[in-house]
Design a protein around this motif. Structure first.
Motif, PDB file in Angstrom:
ATOM      1  N   PRO A 140       0.816  -1.218   0.000  1.00 30.22           N
ATOM      2  CA  PRO A 140       0.000   0.000   0.000  1.00 30.22           C
ATOM      3  C   PRO A 140       0.851   1.270   0.000  1.00 30.22           C
ATOM      4  O   PRO A 140       1.865   1.352   0.675  1.00 30.22           O
ATOM      5  N   GLU A 157       0.911   5.270   0.761  1.00 30.46           N
ATOM      6  CA  GLU A 157       0.212   6.144   1.696  1.00 30.46           C
ATOM      7  C   GLU A 157       0.825   7.539   1.678  1.00 30.46           C
ATOM      8  O   GLU A 157       2.036   7.698   1.611  1.00 30.46           O
ATOM      9  N   VAL A 197       1.068  10.880   3.948  1.00 31.20           N
ATOM     10  CA  VAL A 197       0.879  11.378   5.309  1.00 31.20           C
ATOM     11  C   VAL A 197       1.178  12.870   5.293  1.00 31.20           C
ATOM     12  O   VAL A 197       2.270  13.285   4.923  1.00 31.20           O
ATOM     13  N   LYS A 254      -3.941  10.983   6.885  1.00 24.95           N
ATOM     14  CA  LYS A 254      -3.335   9.901   6.107  1.00 24.95           C
ATOM     15  C   LYS A 254      -4.316   9.506   5.010  1.00 24.95           C
ATOM     16  O   LYS A 254      -5.510   9.392   5.256  1.00 24.95           O
ATOM     17  N   THR A 255      -3.771   9.302   3.820  1.00 26.71           N
ATOM     18  CA  THR A 255      -4.587   8.910   2.677  1.00 26.71           C
ATOM     19  C   THR A 255      -3.925   7.723   1.991  1.00 26.71           C
ATOM     20  O   THR A 255      -2.739   7.778   1.677  1.00 26.71           O
ATOM     21  N   VAL A 256      -4.691   6.652   1.773  1.00 22.25           N
ATOM     22  CA  VAL A 256      -4.192   5.513   1.011  1.00 22.25           C
ATOM     23  C   VAL A 256      -4.359   5.847  -0.467  1.00 22.25           C
ATOM     24  O   VAL A 256      -5.441   6.240  -0.912  1.00 22.25           O
ATOM     25  N   ARG A 282       4.742   7.145   1.677  1.00 22.68           N
ATOM     26  CA  ARG A 282       5.195   5.903   2.314  1.00 22.68           C
ATOM     27  C   ARG A 282       4.699   4.676   1.554  1.00 22.68           C
ATOM     28  O   ARG A 282       3.634   4.702   0.949  1.00 22.68           O
ATOM     29  N   SER A 283       5.472   3.618   1.651  1.00 32.21           N
ATOM     30  CA  SER A 283       5.087   2.311   1.124  1.00 32.21           C
ATOM     31  C   SER A 283       5.501   1.263   2.145  1.00 32.21           C
ATOM     32  O   SER A 283       6.652   1.254   2.588  1.00 32.21           O
TER      33      SER A 283
END
Length: 144
Positions: free
Chosen positions: A71, A73, A75, A89-91, A122-123
């Motif tokens: 996923p 993300e 932030v 936070k958003t996926v 981020r991953s």
């Protein structure tokens, strides 16, 4: 041989950019005057809306192999001029794209608007890249 050596730095940049995550963030002000209906003097209920202020424009891009690992993300930490800090936070469902973070209404009028921001891409829980406003300062916890 001389020509190949001169192309080597360019080729290394090209191949490195294919595997690197990219994040571009900018802040901008927006108001009723930014509406096409304002410029054309046509009816639009948004012209009387209080939704004016600032927004962050966030663009991202990662390699397909990075996107497939897990996923992705985004932030976002925002500091308002009254000292309040907000985190979201958003996926992300696409390996590249654009999103907006609006700061309007009370957050803009009564809290002073945007002071600074810090954005991480981020991953799998690891930070791929980040971007921060030039006035961003990490909060120091005093433990009391």
């Amino acid at each position: 041989m001389k020509h190949i050596c001169s192309l080597l730095p360019l080729l290394s940049f090209f191949f490195a950019s294919c595997s690197t995550a990219h994040l571009y963030v900018r802040s901008e002000n927006y108001s009723r005057q930014d509406l096409a209906s304002y410029a054309m003097d046509t009816p639009d209920p948004r012209k009387t809306s209080p939704d004016f202020g600032q927004r962050l424009v966030i663009n991202w891009q990662v390699a397909e192999s990075t996107f497939q690992k897990g996923p992705l993300e985004l932030v976002l930490s925002v500091k308002l001029k009254n000292g309040e800090e907000k985190t979201s936070k958003t996926v992300l469902t696409k390996r590249q794209g654009r999103t907006f973070y609006p700061i309007f209404g009370n957050d803009y009028v009564k809290k002073g608007g945007l002071q600074s921001y810090f954005v991480e891409l981020r991953s799998c829980g690891k930070t791929l890249t980040s971007s921060q406003h030039k006035l961003w300062v990490k909060k120091i916890n005093t433990g009391s």
